[in-house]
Structure formats: structure tokens, C-alpha cells
Design a protein around this motif. Structure first.
Motif, PDB file in Angstrom:
ATOM      1  N   VAL A  86       0.825  -1.148   0.042  1.00  0.00           N
ATOM      2  CA  VAL A  86      -0.107   0.055  -0.102  1.00  0.00           C
ATOM      3  C   VAL A  86       1.031   1.451  -0.133  1.00  0.00           C
ATOM      4  N   ALA A  87       1.793   1.165   0.814  1.00  0.00           N
ATOM      5  CA  ALA A  87       2.881   2.461   0.984  1.00  0.00           C
ATOM      6  C   ALA A  87       3.491   2.485  -0.701  1.00  0.00           C
ATOM      7  N   LEU A  88       3.872   1.855  -1.157  1.00  0.00           N
ATOM      8  CA  LEU A  88       4.407   1.445  -2.343  1.00  0.00           C
ATOM      9  C   LEU A  88       3.658   2.222  -3.574  1.00  0.00           C
ATOM     10  N   LEU A  89       2.449   1.642  -3.674  1.00  0.00           N
ATOM     11  CA  LEU A  89       1.244   2.066  -4.407  1.00  0.00           C
ATOM     12  C   LEU A  89       0.989   3.591  -4.309  1.00  0.00           C
ATOM     13  N   LEU A  90       1.046   4.085  -2.920  1.00  0.00           N
ATOM     14  CA  LEU A  90       0.616   5.554  -2.748  1.00  0.00           C
ATOM     15  C   LEU A  90       1.825   6.520  -3.204  1.00  0.00           C
ATOM     16  N   ALA A  91       3.154   5.801  -3.057  1.00  0.00           N
ATOM     17  CA  ALA A  91       4.268   6.689  -3.354  1.00  0.00           C
ATOM     18  C   ALA A  91       4.399   6.587  -4.617  1.00  0.00           C
ATOM     19  N   LYS A  92       3.773   5.853  -5.467  1.00  0.00           N
ATOM     20  CA  LYS A  92       3.967   5.872  -6.992  1.00  0.00           C
ATOM     21  C   LYS A  92       2.716   6.697  -7.620  1.00  0.00           C
ATOM     22  N   ASP A  93       1.768   7.319  -6.827  1.00  0.00           N
ATOM     23  CA  ASP A  93       0.696   7.646  -7.308  1.00  0.00           C
ATOM     24  C   ASP A  93       0.938   9.198  -7.771  1.00  0.00           C
ATOM     25  N   VAL A  94       0.216  10.097  -7.903  1.00  0.00           N
ATOM     26  CA  VAL A  94       0.250  11.612  -8.255  1.00  0.00           C
ATOM     27  C   VAL A  94       0.808  12.210  -7.172  1.00  0.00           C
ATOM     28  N   GLU A  95       1.468  13.357  -7.376  1.00  0.00           N
ATOM     29  CA  GLU A  95       2.258  14.095  -6.145  1.00  0.00           C
ATOM     30  C   GLU A  95       1.345  14.173  -4.788  1.00  0.00           C
ATOM     31  N   SER A  96       0.406  14.943  -5.016  1.00  0.00           N
ATOM     32  CA  SER A  96      -0.450  15.143  -3.914  1.00  0.00           C
ATOM     33  C   SER A  96      -0.886  13.976  -3.004  1.00  0.00           C
ATOM     34  N   VAL A  97      -0.693  12.585  -3.619  1.00  0.00           N
ATOM     35  CA  VAL A  97      -0.976  11.450  -2.766  1.00  0.00           C
ATOM     36  C   VAL A  97       0.271  11.171  -2.421  1.00  0.00           C
ATOM     37  N   ALA A  98       1.435  11.152  -3.064  1.00  0.00           N
ATOM     38  CA  ALA A  98       2.652  10.544  -2.910  1.00  0.00           C
ATOM     39  C   ALA A  98       3.564  11.216  -1.942  1.00  0.00           C
ATOM     40  N   MET A  99       3.617  12.538  -2.005  1.00  0.00           N
ATOM     41  CA  MET A  99       4.387  13.306  -1.150  1.00  0.00           C
ATOM     42  C   MET A  99       4.548  13.061   0.442  1.00  0.00           C
ATOM     43  N   PRO A 100       3.357  12.980   1.088  1.00  0.00           N
ATOM     44  CA  PRO A 100       3.339  12.670   2.412  1.00  0.00           C
ATOM     45  C   PRO A 100       4.034  11.328   2.984  1.00  0.00           C
ATOM     46  N   VAL A 101       3.794  10.148   2.200  1.00  0.00           N
ATOM     47  CA  VAL A 101       4.177   9.107   2.197  1.00  0.00           C
ATOM     48  C   VAL A 101       5.678   9.050   1.853  1.00  0.00           C
ATOM     49  N   LEU A 102       6.097   9.827   0.625  1.00  0.00           N
ATOM     50  CA  LEU A 102       7.519   9.749   0.437  1.00  0.00           C
ATOM     51  C   LEU A 102       8.337  10.314   1.502  1.00  0.00           C
ATOM     52  N   GLU A 103       7.736  11.450   2.083  1.00  0.00           N
ATOM     53  CA  GLU A 103       8.672  12.175   3.041  1.00  0.00           C
ATOM     54  C   GLU A 103       8.526  11.518   4.463  1.00  0.00           C
ATOM     55  N   PHE A 104       7.456  10.773   4.873  1.00  0.00           N
ATOM     56  CA  PHE A 104       7.367  10.405   6.314  1.00  0.00           C
ATOM     57  C   PHE A 104       7.478   8.715   6.305  1.00  0.00           C
ATOM     58  N   ARG A 109      11.218   1.088   1.378  1.00  0.00           N
ATOM     59  CA  ARG A 109      12.594   0.389   1.550  1.00  0.00           C
ATOM     60  C   ARG A 109      13.467   1.277   0.894  1.00  0.00           C
ATOM     61  N   GLU A 110      15.001   1.144   0.873  1.00  0.00           N
ATOM     62  CA  GLU A 110      15.596   2.000   0.232  1.00  0.00           C
ATOM     63  C   GLU A 110      15.735   1.812  -1.127  1.00  0.00           C
ATOM     64  N   GLU A 111      15.276   0.429  -1.538  1.00  0.00           N
ATOM     65  CA  GLU A 111      15.168   0.261  -3.028  1.00  0.00           C
ATOM     66  C   GLU A 111      14.095   0.918  -3.703  1.00  0.00           C
ATOM     67  N   ASP A 112      12.760   1.175  -2.848  1.00  0.00           N
ATOM     68  CA  ASP A 112      11.688   1.649  -3.366  1.00  0.00           C
ATOM     69  C   ASP A 112      12.291   3.267  -3.682  1.00  0.00           C
ATOM     70  N   LEU A 113      13.060   4.032  -2.726  1.00  0.00           N
ATOM     71  CA  LEU A 113      13.078   5.219  -2.628  1.00  0.00           C
ATOM     72  C   LEU A 113      14.343   5.618  -3.960  1.00  0.00           C
ATOM     73  N   ILE A 114      15.074   4.782  -4.103  1.00  0.00           N
ATOM     74  CA  ILE A 114      15.915   4.847  -5.256  1.00  0.00           C
ATOM     75  C   ILE A 114      15.282   4.714  -6.770  1.00  0.00           C
ATOM     76  N   GLU A 115      14.263   3.851  -6.621  1.00  0.00           N
ATOM     77  CA  GLU A 115      13.580   3.748  -8.023  1.00  0.00           C
ATOM     78  C   GLU A 115      12.782   5.106  -8.098  1.00  0.00           C
ATOM     79  N   ILE A 116      12.081   5.658  -7.241  1.00  0.00           N
ATOM     80  CA  ILE A 116      11.028   6.708  -7.241  1.00  0.00           C
ATOM     81  C   ILE A 116      12.322   7.933  -7.487  1.00  0.00           C
ATOM     82  N   ALA A 117      13.309   8.029  -6.757  1.00  0.00           N
ATOM     83  CA  ALA A 117      14.248   9.080  -6.833  1.00  0.00           C
ATOM     84  C   ALA A 117      14.676   9.318  -8.239  1.00  0.00           C
ATOM     85  N   SER A 118      14.710   7.990  -9.043  1.00  0.00           N
ATOM     86  CA  SER A 118      15.427   7.950 -10.258  1.00  0.00           C
ATOM     87  C   SER A 118      14.658   8.533 -11.588  1.00  0.00           C
TER      88      SER A 118
END
Length: 388
Positions: A86-104, A109-118
Motif C-alpha cells: 500500500v505504501a509503495l502504491l501511494l508513493a508511486k501515485d500522483v504528487e499530492s498523494v505520494a508526497m506525505p508517504v515519500l517524506e514520512f 525500503r531503500e530500493e523503493d526510494l531509489i527507484e522513485i528518486a531515479s
């Protein structure tokens, strides 16, 4: 999981379920998911209720209405029991949905963050750069893929672990950006090599901060310190006020562990009597006025007592004593660039004396002073040409 009555907006109640069944509108769904996610963040579910709550969030994370997914992300951003999928699905959603999850969210996981940061999404990258803890590999990806805004956010975040190679890449890409320079210089720690590299590209104000707060090779630290002192003196002359008093500078250097033996000895050898006085007063914890009186005493007793109280190595005393004597016998000429010529005369006389007597100067200090002698000789020669 579901309470029997309405409890004022806390736990999900039977009335909430009935309301949702009667009115499954986006607003109602958003309110419902906010309650479930809020309870999840508060760890309010029992072991049997938790899987049910997580399943509700899985369904809501795929809701067609963005406001429902936004409510879920906003309320569940810090929930430790938020399912990873669920966290990963939200993190890959549109910005307004993703940003709170990405920040907090700590669920990502580290690999999730690297994928999205790329991906080149500035808002998402900036959210990751603001995380309380940014792993080194994630920081490296942000530096490689992010724009100036993202990299500035990252370097200003003390929770970001940045390798020396990461710092080098940031300087290679955005070293000319003053905001990034400021963010780098104001970090609590920097590798020595990075501090040394920043010296050549930052403003005078940031150079002074580097000297006070970061490790630098002794030669560079001394050069920058003396340059800052010279600039402050010129500012006093031209503006009548506003330059930092030498004792303030010395006190800050001392607080940050930068008031070293080499800096004090080298400043004295270059004729900076006020700095030497303020430095010994600071190190010895005596009023500056008292230290100045001891400097004026032509005998050794008072100055030696001050020196011993300062805690500087004994080998430095003969150098300081000789430097003070030479300065006392040397005058400013009152012409343009007379400060440089005064320093040159003091240094020339001291180096001549050091050739015949052993004053205990280290080889590093001698090399430094010889280089300064060459530089001063060149600058005073240019000044003479300018006068003529």
C-alpha cells in the motif's frame, strides 16, 4: 475494529459503516479511510482487527477518487503497520498523494526510494530529500538525477548521509549555485577534501564559516583567516564600522576548536599583533586589556605567564617573543598597502633571525611562511609599480 456508537470522530463506528453504505460518495469514503488510517497510525487495532483494517486500506488505495487516496496518504504516512504494498502504491501515485508517504513513511525500503528518486519528478524527489534519514545510496541518486532545488534540499538536510563522492558530484553539477554552496558550507560536518574544494568557489562570508567550523589544511585555514582579517581592517577604514572585532573572531574560532598553535604563530610572524593578543587572551581566559599590557612588557615574565596559561606548546614561546620584539621595532609607512609592507618587513626580519637561531618552528610553518614571503614580496612590488 468497529465500535457500537459514534465516538466523536475517533474510532470507526457502526454508524460510520451504515453511513458509508447509504452514501458511498467520495467525501464519505475519504472520511472513512481517514478514520481507519488514523487508527492504524495510533496502533489502535487488535491483532485480529489489524488484517481487516489493512485490507480496507488496500481497497481504498486503489480508489478512483484522488481525494480518497490523499486522505489515506495524509493519515497513514507515519503508520508502522501500513502494508508495504500500500505504501509503495501511494508513493508511486500522483504528487499530492505520494508526497506525505515519500517524506514520512518508514515502511518504504531503500530500493523503493531509489527507484522513485531515479524518475525526474522534482516534487517527489524533494519529498525524499526531506526525509528524517536519507540513506547514502538514495542521496547519491538524488544528486545524480535531481535538479538544483532537489540537491539544495538534500544538502541542507542534516539527516541525509552523503558520501564524499556525493559531495563532489553536487559541486560538479551545481557548484556555482550560491544556495547550494550555502547549504554545503553550513552542514555540521564536511570531509576535509570537500572543505578545501569549496574554498575556491564560495564567497568571503562562506570562506570565513569554513575556517571557523570545518577542518581545513593548516595552510589554507591560515591564509583564509588572515585574508578575512585584512578584509575586516579594510572595511573598518572604508566604512568606519561594521567589521567583526578581532576578539569576536578569535572567540568563535576557539569555540569551534580552530584556534590552533599554527594559526597563532603564523599570524604573529606576519605582524598581526592584535590577533596574537586576542588569541592568547582567549586561550588563557583573561581580559584582553590585561593581555595587551603583558604584551607591552619588555620583560619575559608577564608574557611567559600569559603564554603558559594559554596552554599552547612551549616550543611556540620563543617564536612569539621574537615576533613581538620585531613588531615593536618595525613601523607602518602610512602609504598605500602599508599593511602588506609591514607584514613583509616583519617576516623578512624574523626569517633572517630564524636562520641563525633555533626558534623551534616546525618545517610546515617555515614552508608556509616562506610561501607567504614570496606572495608578500610580489604584492608589495606591484603596489610600488602602481604608486609610480
Amino acid at each position: 475494529m468497529v465500535s457500537s456508537g459514534d465516538n466523536g470522530g475517533g474510532a470507526l463506528s457502526a454508524a460510520d459503516v451504515q453511513s458509508l453504505l447509504k452514501d458511498p460518495s467520495a467525501d464519505n469514503r475519504a472520511a472513512t479511510v481517514a478514520k481507519v488510517a488514523g487508527q492504524l497510525s495510533a496502533s489502535s487495532f487488535s491483532a485480529t482487527e489489524l488484517p481487516m483494517a489493512q485490507e480496507i486500506l488496500r481497497v481504498m488505495a486503489r480508489d478512483a477518487e484522488r481525494r480518497v487516496r490523499e486522505a489515506l496518504a495524509r493519515e497513514a504516512k507515519s503508520a508502522k503497520d501500513l502494508p508495504h504494498d500500500v505504501a509503495l502504491l501511494l508513493a508511486k501515485d500522483v504528487e499530492s498523494v505520494a508526497m506525505p508517504v515519500l517524506e514520512f513513511s518508514e515502511v518504504l525500503r531503500e530500493e523503493d526510494l531509489i527507484e522513485i528518486a531515479s524518475a525526474t519528478d522534482e516534487m517527489k524527489q524533494s519529498a525524499i530529500a526531506r526525509r528524517e534519514n536519507v540513506p547514502e545510496a538514495v542521496a547519491e541518486t538524488l544528486i545524480d538525477k535531481g535538479n538544483q532545488t532537489v540537491v539544495e534540499t538534500l544538502v541542507r538536510n542534516e539527516g541525509a548521509t552523503i558520501s564524499e563522492s556525493g559531495f563532489k558530484k553536487a559541486i560538479d553539477r551545481f557548484g556555482d549555485d550560491e544556495n547550494i554552496q550555502d547549504g554545503l558550507v553550513n552542514r555540521s560536518t564536511l570531509p576535509v577534501g570537500i572543505s578545501e574544494r569549496l574554498v575556491s568557489i564560495v564567497s568571503d562570508r562562506l570562506r570565513e564559516h569554513l575556517v571557523k567550523h570545518h577542518d581545513l589544511p593548516a595552510n589554507i585555514a591560515t591564509d583564509l583567516l588572515l585574508e578575512a582579517r585584512e578584509n575586516a581592517t579594510l572595511s573598518l577604514v572604508s566604512n568606519g564600522a561594521g567589521a567583526q572585532k578581532v576578539e569576536d573572531l578569535v572567540a568563535e574560532l576557539h569555540r569551534n576548536g580552530r584556534l590552533t598553535e599554527s594559526i597563532v604563530v603564523r599570524a604573529a610572524c606576519l605582524g598581526d599583533l592584535s590577533f596574537a593578543q586576542a588569541a592568547l587572551a582567549e586561550l588563557a581566559s583573561v581580559p584582553l586589556l590585561n593581555a595587551q599590557k603583558l604584551f607591552d612588557d619588555e620583560g619575559n615574565r608577564g608574557l611567559k605567564a600569559l603564554f603558559e596559561r594559554s596552554g599552547l606548546p612551549k616550543r611556540s614561546f620563543p617564536v612569539l617573543r621574537k615576533a613581538i620584539d620585531v613588531m615593536r621595532d618595525t613601523d607602518y609607512d602610512g602609504l598605500e598597502s602599508d599593511r602588506e609592507r609591514f607584514s613583509l618587513k616583519v617576516l623578512e626580519r624574523l626569517l633572517t633571525a630564524f636562520e641563525t637561531d633555533d626558534f623551534g618552528l616546525t618545517e610546515e610553518d617555515v614552508d608556509y611562511l616562506l610561501k607567504r614571503l614570496t606572495a608578500l614580496t610580489s604584492s608589495t612590488a606591484e603596489a610600488r609599480e602602481h604608486l609610480h
